[in-house]
Write a protein that holds these residues in place. Structure first.
Motif, PDB file in Angstrom:
ATOM      1  N   UNK A  31       0.863  -1.174   0.000  1.00  0.00           N
ATOM      2  CA  UNK A  31       0.000   0.000   0.000  1.00  0.00           C
ATOM      3  C   UNK A  31       0.898   1.222   0.000  1.00  0.00           C
ATOM      4  N   UNK A  32       0.611   2.159  -0.898  1.00  0.00           N
ATOM      5  CA  UNK A  32       1.407   3.378  -1.034  1.00  0.00           C
ATOM      6  C   UNK A  32       0.520   4.564  -0.703  1.00  0.00           C
ATOM      7  N   UNK A  33       0.979   5.436   0.187  1.00  0.00           N
ATOM      8  CA  UNK A  33       0.266   6.674   0.500  1.00  0.00           C
ATOM      9  C   UNK A  33       1.188   7.848   0.232  1.00  0.00           C
ATOM     10  N   UNK A  34       0.733   8.762  -0.633  1.00  0.00           N
ATOM     11  CA  UNK A  34       1.502   9.964  -0.953  1.00  0.00           C
ATOM     12  C   UNK A  34       0.679  11.174  -0.551  1.00  0.00           C
ATOM     13  N   UNK A  43       4.142  13.403  -9.637  1.00  0.00           N
ATOM     14  CA  UNK A  43       3.814  12.148 -10.305  1.00  0.00           C
ATOM     15  C   UNK A  43       4.262  10.975  -9.447  1.00  0.00           C
ATOM     16  N   UNK A  44       3.371  10.023  -9.212  1.00  0.00           N
ATOM     17  CA  UNK A  44       3.711   8.758  -8.576  1.00  0.00           C
ATOM     18  C   UNK A  44       3.839   7.732  -9.690  1.00  0.00           C
ATOM     19  N   UNK A  57      -0.983  11.292 -11.313  1.00  0.00           N
ATOM     20  CA  UNK A  57      -0.695  12.693 -11.010  1.00  0.00           C
ATOM     21  C   UNK A  57      -1.467  13.067  -9.754  1.00  0.00           C
ATOM     22  N   UNK A  58      -0.742  13.533  -8.741  1.00  0.00           N
ATOM     23  CA  UNK A  58      -1.352  13.951  -7.484  1.00  0.00           C
ATOM     24  C   UNK A  58      -1.300  15.469  -7.443  1.00  0.00           C
ATOM     25  N   UNK A  64      -3.030  10.533  -2.113  1.00  0.00           N
ATOM     26  CA  UNK A  64      -3.489   9.350  -2.832  1.00  0.00           C
ATOM     27  C   UNK A  64      -2.979   8.123  -2.093  1.00  0.00           C
ATOM     28  N   UNK A  65      -3.857   7.130  -1.917  1.00  0.00           N
ATOM     29  CA  UNK A  65      -3.466   5.847  -1.351  1.00  0.00           C
ATOM     30  C   UNK A  65      -3.837   4.751  -2.342  1.00  0.00           C
TER      31      UNK A  65
END
Length: 95
Positions: A31-34, A43-44, A57-58, A64-65
């Motif tokens: 799980x990735x949280x930015x 950008x992730x 794109x955040x 964003x998770x």
């Protein structure tokens, strides 16, 4: 067993990218949280096993998770719009 990696602060100049997670041994469920606390989008970039590279794109002042199967690489890249800052946290699971 789940492993919560430490929260990492990022501060990237315009156009600069940095990898924050790499598992080149078959991938990990994760799980990735930015959290983008800056004034510009970030950008992730997500690379998974046997899947195309996907870029999310955040926008500025958003987060964003994502839950990702077989994650190989998670990286952030600042756009040409300007520098970005915020945090990224990754939790991996071995099922």
């Amino acid at each position: 067993m789940a492993i919560l990696l430490p929260s990492q602060i990022y501060n990237l100049a315009a156009g600069v990218g940095k990898s924050f997670f790499e598992n080149l041994n078959g991938g990990s469920n994760a799980t990735i949280t930015v959290n983008n606390t800056g004034a510009n989008p970030v950008n992730l970039v997500v690379t998974r096993v046997n899947a195309p590279v996907i870029t999310y794109v955040i926008p500025a002042a958003n987060s964003l998770t994502l839950e990702v199967a077989l994650l190989l690489v998670a990286a952030l890249q600042a756009t040409a719009a300007g520098a970005v800052t915020g945090t990224i946290q990754i939790a991996t699971a071995d099922f």
